[in-house]
Scaffold this active site. Sequence first.
Site, mmCIF file in Angstrom:
data_model
loop_
_atom_site.group_PDB
_atom_site.id
_atom_site.type_symbol
_atom_site.label_atom_id
_atom_site.label_comp_id
_atom_site.label_asym_id
_atom_site.label_seq_id
_atom_site.Cartn_x
_atom_site.Cartn_y
_atom_site.Cartn_z
ATOM 1 N N HIS A 1 89.737 26.720 27.291
ATOM 2 C CA HIS A 1 90.106 25.407 27.812
ATOM 3 C C HIS A 1 90.019 25.386 29.336
ATOM 4 C CE1 HIS A 1 92.402 24.255 23.902
ATOM 5 N NE2 HIS A 1 91.133 23.913 23.861
ATOM 6 N N CYS B 1 90.267 35.441 20.030
ATOM 7 C CA CYS B 1 91.010 36.491 20.729
ATOM 8 C C CYS B 1 91.593 37.472 19.716
ATOM 9 C CB CYS B 1 92.124 35.872 21.570
ATOM 10 S SG CYS B 1 93.192 37.105 22.346
ATOM 11 N N HIS C 1 97.568 21.815 18.660
ATOM 12 C CA HIS C 1 96.771 22.789 19.401
ATOM 13 C C HIS C 1 95.835 23.516 18.443
ATOM 14 C CE1 HIS C 1 95.684 26.274 21.856
ATOM 15 N NE2 HIS C 1 96.022 25.527 22.903
ATOM 16 N N GLU D 1 94.699 26.468 18.299
ATOM 17 C CA GLU D 1 95.141 27.790 17.831
ATOM 18 C C GLU D 1 96.099 27.664 16.652
ATOM 19 O OE1 GLU D 1 98.031 31.384 19.280
ATOM 20 O OE2 GLU D 1 96.789 30.455 20.837
ATOM 21 N N SER E 1 94.690 23.219 29.085
ATOM 22 C CA SER E 1 95.092 24.613 28.903
ATOM 23 C C SER E 1 96.591 24.717 28.646
ATOM 24 C CB SER E 1 94.715 25.425 30.151
ATOM 25 O OG SER E 1 95.365 26.674 30.152
ATOM 26 N N SER E 2 96.950 25.202 27.465
ATOM 27 C CA SER E 2 98.362 25.347 27.117
ATOM 28 C C SER E 2 99.075 26.281 28.080
ATOM 29 C CB SER E 2 98.493 25.877 25.685
ATOM 30 O OG SER E 2 99.838 26.187 25.377
ATOM 31 N N ASN E 3 98.496 27.454 28.336
ATOM 32 C CA ASN E 3 99.216 28.419 29.173
ATOM 33 C C ASN E 3 99.326 27.954 30.616
ATOM 34 O OD1 ASN E 3 97.134 30.205 30.899
ATOM 35 N ND2 ASN E 3 96.173 29.681 28.961
#
Length: 309
Positions: free
Chosen positions: A42, A97, A125, A127, A223-225
């Site tokens: 992302h 990942c 999301h 993931e 971007s989640s993080n």
Amino acid sequence: MRRVILSNPRGFCAGVVRAIQVVEAALEKWGAPIYVKHEIVHNRHVVDDLRRRGAIFIENLSDIPCGGKVIYSAHGIPPEVREEAKNRNLFDIDATCVLVTKIHSAVKLYASKGYQIILIGKKKHVEVIGIYGEAPDSVTVVEKVEDVENLPFGIDTPLFFVTQTTLSLDDVAEITQALKVRYPNVITLPSSSVCYATQNRQEALRSVLPRVNFVYVVGDVQSSNSNRLREVAERRNIPARLVNSPDHISDEILNYSGDIAITAGASTPENIVQLCISRLKELIPDLQVEEDIFAIEDVVFQPPKELRN
């Protein structure tokens, strides 16, 4: 004299490096076009660069000609995507990942043992969608503490929980505490589902916050993080901005005194961070740059077997 403190670790993690290298290696080995299911990571800069080199990002496998080559993004996929690829005779390469794959495997294993799975994460999301797909009849997604109170399980139900890898450590701590209070027998993996890179970036930023009055998180809005890094600062009452290019840095910073921290999400290229620093130096000519090293990361993930020499 003002300082900008560069939080370290920041930027690319091992999973992102691997995913990008998978696309680059596929383009080198087979040439364009190479199709990628969802954005490989992302970050607009990364995606645009790979697109210029011949990658085509799609959401539906039906957009790929039969017999084409497809790479699955770092975020992972539900099993039915792999089955569809097989039915369409696609040559697929998995750039998921390694740490996300570990969670997929755990969910499959514990669902097969009769456990109900609690997946802490954001329902929409990509993931979470992939992990949920491993055992949809057994997985319940929990997004916030309040969701724990609404869980339908009895006290004796065998429960296993995992989390999305890119969540806020603060949020995970609150939700897991509520979960363990309501269900004392709930179990999980021996180590946290939140990945090492997410933890390192959040803890590194936390360590510099007492010394700064403003934070820039360099990262994509998707971007989640990166968003969770912004929240780490905001939870501690430090103003923070999520920026994806130097163009997003305005003279607003001149309204704040004191030092500045910069960090970057796990899918952010370091050259974008450096451009943002240059922009700050334009606005604050005497700005001093200081690197603050919280941890050294030396994790490397091997490429998929299809791309090993």
